[in-house]
Design a protein around this motif. Structure first.
Motif: not given
Lengths: 747, 98, 359
Positions: A85, A90, A165, A210
């Motif tokens: 992430l 993100v 994810l 991701v």
């Protein structure tokens, strides 16, 4: 049809070769493998003593203070998830549009060393990273990690999520080690995939990718690292632990993946193989290479990183997807380490032995071949320019066959009778298969109770659907297996045998301990070789499996899919206040666990019409949320409320509250017939929804006197509805995890 | 030249071991047949009894438990028939009568 | 008198025999070389002499379940299996190889028993529903490749994927443009593969196979079968009359857990009633005894020879005898026509294939 491009914008990995992607890639390409001797004295019982272990010192520094008390599996997963992430940049995504698909093979203990459901690891990660969207625990043995990436892509294509994810995790566990040792599958040294091929080394770790739509990634300024161009799944339908020696299952998965990606084999630059190092696997993979690439085979480099990190089971597919992506981006093919000079000479394919090699690449294939004969293949490509795309066609899927195997009724006709008679099964009662063996004897006797029930249910559903298929057609039928707990019988038997003597584990039990074993058994018994997955998500397993089946059909991967859910009563989950179906009524009392299997045949409406089938019901819609609020999925299906004449739940009073607060239809449940058979009860509810729509029958809670929520008038108390339901809605939930709703209507 | 009596005794000794093995196979591998239906000569894997690799692993354990003989490194010919297995777990059977 | 479709390719000096009206090659060249081929490399067997009978029609499976002693419920177009076919009195009509087809199945008789099998099946079909029994022998050529390296021949001559097929699986495939049915199944205990091809194209395929495998005759085939206790029906059933399942020791070709089939009750009754005679293998150094020769102990008759043959690659004789049940055990010394014989444990020769992996 050009589908929406889906890309990877971040990766994370922690395994024996590295604590993070940079260290991982640096060591892999430097041929600095991470397989080490196991220090833990318990393992001295075995001749094989090497594994790909993650030093504890690598984990703690990558976790915030608050996560230090989590179980090791959750810790590994969180480390990798956060790395991914972070790389993807993100920050504060919309939780309802952000989901997780996690692959995991083993049942892993909680922080206190006790039992927790399979999906708990995914729930912990979801909670920490702020994901409340679709959530799936997939347990397709060694292919789970790769499978997860494919399923994550599907969730984006169907529009259920904007960010996913996808990954896998598995720790090194003594029991599993003993099982593989008992199967004589372990190498006594460091493994030599494709060369010495004398066995495998187990490993542990976690990896995440991701995954998001290219258009949204670019819009938020993220850097696409690779495109998830396609994926393919297949079943060997051959044997519980040995791969189909002809390699046709593996060949099929690769071809399907390439077809999904719209690419010819000539375009493939590098193949990241499964390469465990066992003779059976390695021999099979060589055949796959030759069959897929023909004369070109020897010029397509293919390597396995398992001699660097070990076989990380549920994480393997994800770890190797990350390696494949890094290979693509860096233009370097990782080596298969462990070759001797002589073995390098003798090799007839290019295994990139011992040293990494510069290799510009645009198309990489990553393969995983699991126990139980489940194969997954992933195609990753250099991200392309954005192009116009079409949405997936709307789901036009019908249910054409019903196969309930429960203690109260076996088969569709018996179930209808059981509903009319208000039959209830006693505690611990097992479905009566009536002495019929639903598979060839030599197969049937290897089957545990769970597999037998599942095979019986699948065959009954198949017969109910009136399907008559040629071999070639059966090769394309998918099987989605759903279970909350897998085989209690085999797990118990295996655990006991390991405790008694780790050198004499019950090998038949071990082969059935892997959660996808039963799915593999169904494929083997019915000769089905299409896309196959195992969903292990508590009480929501069946409805999630149903979703997957619909997606499989929508994305054109199959025309017919068998959804089969099975579970056994688990004494570990029995609390004193749970009562058997004979002694209590759902929504008033909590029912005890039960064993059963229920299968449905799900088909594209077109295929059903073409063969003159008589569909029982059509799938009008479904919604799953990573929340514990039942009103969430109900609200997502608001458009169907006017048609819904009946709701089927699990027996939890919270369902009555949610239904009264939203659509206000009469509520019932199939658990009243037998008790709570978890995934099987979920599928039974789907069957009952179909019967409500087709025949106007429903489970009657006739003895309901004082429901915890509402009054008798809120529930179904007669087995015959005034008219067949226009639509029926099935509620499902996995405690602490997800809840879902599925609506079936008239065909 | 052996007498009928002597031969019967030798045959009995073999039959005992073979019967013991047949019962063990039927019980351990959950076969739905009368142990005596298995002949001494029929193959055990592939055709014949149609046992597979998982069964063989199971039998290794069962044979060690019941006969105290470890077969792990033996060749597959050990499972060529119940008779062959009997000779391996009870070597006395292979000695020729006087 | 019919001949094999492969006859034009036979080498000079091939010896044939008339087996039930069919010219079957018994010996192509030198039996020792042929035997070495099957036990050490790869042999090519002409299976002419076996009939191929199709069971068809919507009632095919039900009919097959009635006439076959084993269960075909899970037979598919990708599987093959062996089974006995029994008569009403429980005696053995034939041992067949069942080839599953998309609709119905083929029954391949043992060499020399095709006529008996066909007559039996036609009689049974007369009062069965919706089933056809068709002798399709003349439409096919059938040959087998067997040996520890038969897989290598299959890989080089046909296709590498086929070499690794699972045991008792079949596949419809093309070889050099010819549609064939290919099976992984055998008779000698070595790796075995069979090719069922349209008669008009079969000769070419035989010639290709013969470039890599050694043609071997019936003599070697039947010896190799005996060595691993694979029933050789034409020797083990006296004249044309059937033999008993239990006497032959062919229990494994009968599935008594199947609810109903011709001869089931009789076989079960015989099993309950206990033994009459049982078959045991033996070897000896004397001349090859004729079928029916007495077996004695201390001068007392305890049984008779079923058949025996000279071994190849060893100096003795190998045979089967039917003796009193209490003496049907390996490790005994008996007397056959004044010569001493020893009873044997099966397999009498260990197939090298068991320790040779397919690569």
């Amino acid at each position: 049809m050009a589908t929406r491009q889906v890309v990877v914008t971040g990766v994370g990995v922690i395994c024996a070769a590295g604590a993070d992607p940079d260290q991982f890639w640096q060591r892999i390409t430097a041929a600095d493998g991470g397989i080490t001797a196991i220090e833990d004295p318990r393992y001295s019982a075995f001749d094989a003593r090497y594994a790909g272990q993650v030093p504890d010192e690598w984990i703690a520094p990558q976790l915030p203070e608050g996560d230090q008390g989590l179980d090791r599996t959750a810790q590994l997963a969180l480390v990798a998830a956060r790395q991914a992430l972070s790389q993807a940049g993100v920050d504060g995504p919309d939780p309802t549009r952000f989901g997780i698909v996690l692959g995991k093979c083993q049942s892993t203990p909680d922080g206190a060393g006790g039992y927790q459901p399979m999906h708990a690891t995914g729930d912990v990660v979801a909670g920490r990273v702020g994901s409340a969207g679709p959530r799936i625990l997939v347990s397709t043995a060694c292919a789970a990690g790769g499978n997860a990436v494919g399923l994550a892509k599907d969730k984006i294509l169907t529009g259920e999520a904007d960010l996913m994810l996808a990954g896998g995790v598995d720790p090194l566990l003594f029991g599993t080690y003993a099982g593989f040792a008992g199967l004589q599958a372990l190498s006594t040294g460091r493994c030599g995939p494709y060369g010495r091929s004398d066995g495998l080394n187990l490993g542990e770790g976690a990896a995440f990718l991701v995954v998001e739509p290219l258009d949204l990634a670019l819009a938020r300024g993220a850097t696409p690292l690779a495109e998830v161009a396609g994926y393919g799944l297949s079943a060997d339908a051959y044997h519980a632990t040995a791969p189909d020696p002809t390699g046709r299952g593996g060949i099929s998965a690769v071809r399907r993946a390439l077809a999904d990606a719209g690419l010819e084999p000539e375009r493939v630059d590098y193949v990241n193989g499964h390469g465990t190092g066992t003779p059976a696997n390695d021999a099979m993979e060589k055949k796959v290479m030759r069959a897929v690439f023909g004369d070109r085979a020897a010029t397509v480099p293919t390597s396995s990183i398992k001699s660097s990190v070990g076989h990380t089971l549920g994480a393997a597919g994800a770890v190797e997807a990350v390696a494949s992506l890094l290979a693509l981006r860096s233009g370097v093919a990782p080596p298969t380490i462990g070759f001797s000079e002589a073995e390098v000479e003798a090799a007839t394919l290019d295994f990139v032995p011992n040293a990494a090699r510069e290799l510009p690449m645009d198309v990489v294939v990553s393969n995983n071949y699991a126990f139980g004969g489940n194969n997954a293949s992933l195609v990753l490509t250099t991200p392309a320019e954005p192009r116009a795309y079409e949405e997936l066609p709307a789901a036009d899927v019908v249910v054409t066959g019903l196969g309930p195997v429960t203690a109260a009724a076996v088969g569709r006709a018996e179930l209808v009778t059981a509903l009319d008679e208000g039959r209830r099964a006693a505690r611990g009662e097992l479905p009566d298969l009536g002495g019929r063996t639903y598979a060839p004897r030599s197969l049937w006797r290897h089957m545990n109770q769970l597999s037998r029930m599942a095979i019986a249910a699948s065959r009954l559903a198949w017969e109910d659907a009136g399907l008559k298929m040629t071999r070639a057609e059966a090769d394309k039928v998918g099987v989605i297996f759903a279970t909350a707990g897998g085989s209690v019988e085999s797990t118990g038997g295996f655990d006991e045998s390991v405790l008694a003597n780790p050198n004499n584990p019950a090998v038949l039990s071990f082969s059935n301990v892997v959660l996808n074993a039963t799915g593999g058994a169904v494929c083997q018994a019915l000769g089905l070789r299409g896309p196959t997955t195992t969903i292990c998500h508590g009480g929501a397993s069946a409805s999630i499996a149903m979703d997957c089946a619909v997606e499989t059909i929508r994305t054109g991967k199959a025309e017919v899919v068998v959804v089969v859910a099975a579970d056994e009563a688990d004494p570990r989950l029995d609390q004193p206040d749970l009562v058997p179906a004979t002694d209590g009524t759902p929504y008033e009392a909590m029912l005890a666990g039960a064993s059963g299997a229920v299968a449905l045949v799900v088909e594209s409406a077109r295929h059903a019409a073409e063969r003159g089938a008589d569909p029982v019901a059509t799938v009008l819609g479904s919604a799953h949320t990573g929340t514990e609020e039942l009103t969430d999925p109900l609200s997502a299906l608001k458009d169907t409320w006017d048609l819904v004449d009946l709701v089927l739940g699990t027996g939890d009073p919270a369902e009555a509250s949610a239904v009264r607060a939203t659509l206000g239809a009469p509520l019932s449940t199939g658990t009243g017939l037998t008790g709570d058979a978890r995934a099987a009860s979920g599928a039974l509810n789907l069957v009952l929804a179909a019967l409500a729509v087709r025949d106007g029958v429903a489970p009657a809670l006739s003895s309901l006197a004082r429901p915890t929520v509402g009054s008798r008038t809120d529930y179904v108390t007669s087995s015959r509805l005034p008219v067949p339901a226009r639509a029926a809605l099935v509620l499902s939930q996995a405690a602490g995890s997800v809840c879902g709703a599925t609506v079936l209507g008239r065909p | 030249m052996s007498t009928l009596e002597e031969l019967r005794a030798v045959a009995d000794a073999r039959r005992q071991t073979c019967t013991q093995i047949k019962k063990m196979i039927v019980t351990r591998l959950d076969l739905m047949i009368d142990p005596e239906w298995i002949t001494d000569d029929q193959p055990l894997f592939g055709r014949g009894l149609e046992l597979d690799s998982l069964d063989v692993l199971e039998l290794y354990v069962a044979i060690e438990a019941e006969f105290g003989v470890a077969l792990y490194d033996s060749e597959m010919s050990v499972f060529g028939s119940v008779g062959r297995l009997a000779e391996h777990v009870n070597p006395a059977l292979v000695e020729q009568p006087a | 008198m019919s001949t094999s479709p492969f006859a034009p390719a036979y080498p000079e000096g091939t010896a044939c025999a008339d087996i039930a009206g069919v010219q079957v090659p018994v010996r192509f060249s030198d039996p020792t070389a042929e035997y070495q081929a099957v036990r050490e490399r790869a042999a090519l067997f002409d299976l002419t002499g076996a009939s191929v009978i199709e069971i068809g029609g919507p009632g095919a499976t039900d009919f097959a379940q009635r006439v076959l002693a084993r269960d075909v419920e899970y037979l598919t177009s990708e599987t093959t299996m062996s089974s006995l076919v029994l008569a009403d009195d429980g005696s053995v009509v034939d041992q067949v190889v069942v080839w599953g087809r998309e609709d119905g199945m083929y029954l391949e008789s043992s060499i020399g028993r095709g006529a008996e099998l066909l007559a039996h099946l036609q009689e049974r079909a007369a009062d069965a529903d919706a089933v056809t029994v068709t002798d399709r022998t003349d439409e096919f050529g059938l040959f087998a490749l067997e040996g520890p390296y038969a897989w290598g021949v299959v890989g080089r001559v046909i296709d590498a994927e086929l070499a690794a097929m699972p045991f008792e699986s079949i596949v419809d495939t093309r070889w050099d443009g010819v549609d064939i049915v290919f099976a992984r199944a055998g008779l000698t205990g070595e790796y075995g593969y069979k090719v069922l091809a349209p008669r008009e194209s079969a000769l070419d395929l035989w010639v290709k196979a013969a470039q890599e495998a050694t043609p071997a005759g019936l003599e070697v085939l039947e010896l190799a079968m005996l060595e691993v206790r694979q029933p050789v029906l034409r020797h083990e059933t006296a004249d044309s009359a059937g033999a008993s399942v239990l006497e032959m020791g062919a229990n494994w070709l009968v599935d008594v857990s199947k609810d109903e089939f011709v001869g089931r009750d009789q076989v079960l009754a015989a099993f309950e009633a206990g033994s009459t005679v049982r078959t045991i293998g033996f070897s000896g150094t004397g001349p090859v005894p004729e079928p029916g020769t007495e077996v004695t102990v201390d001068g007392e008759a305890v049984g008779e020879v079923v058949y025996a043959t000279r071994r190849i690659g060893a100096d003795d004789t190998l045979g089967l005898a039917r003796v009193r049940p209490e003496l049907a055990a390996a490790g005994l010394r008996l007397t056959v026509a004044d010569a001493e014989v020893s009873t044997l444990t099966s397999p009498y020769v260990t197939p090298r294939s068991w320790s040779t992996p397919i690569i």
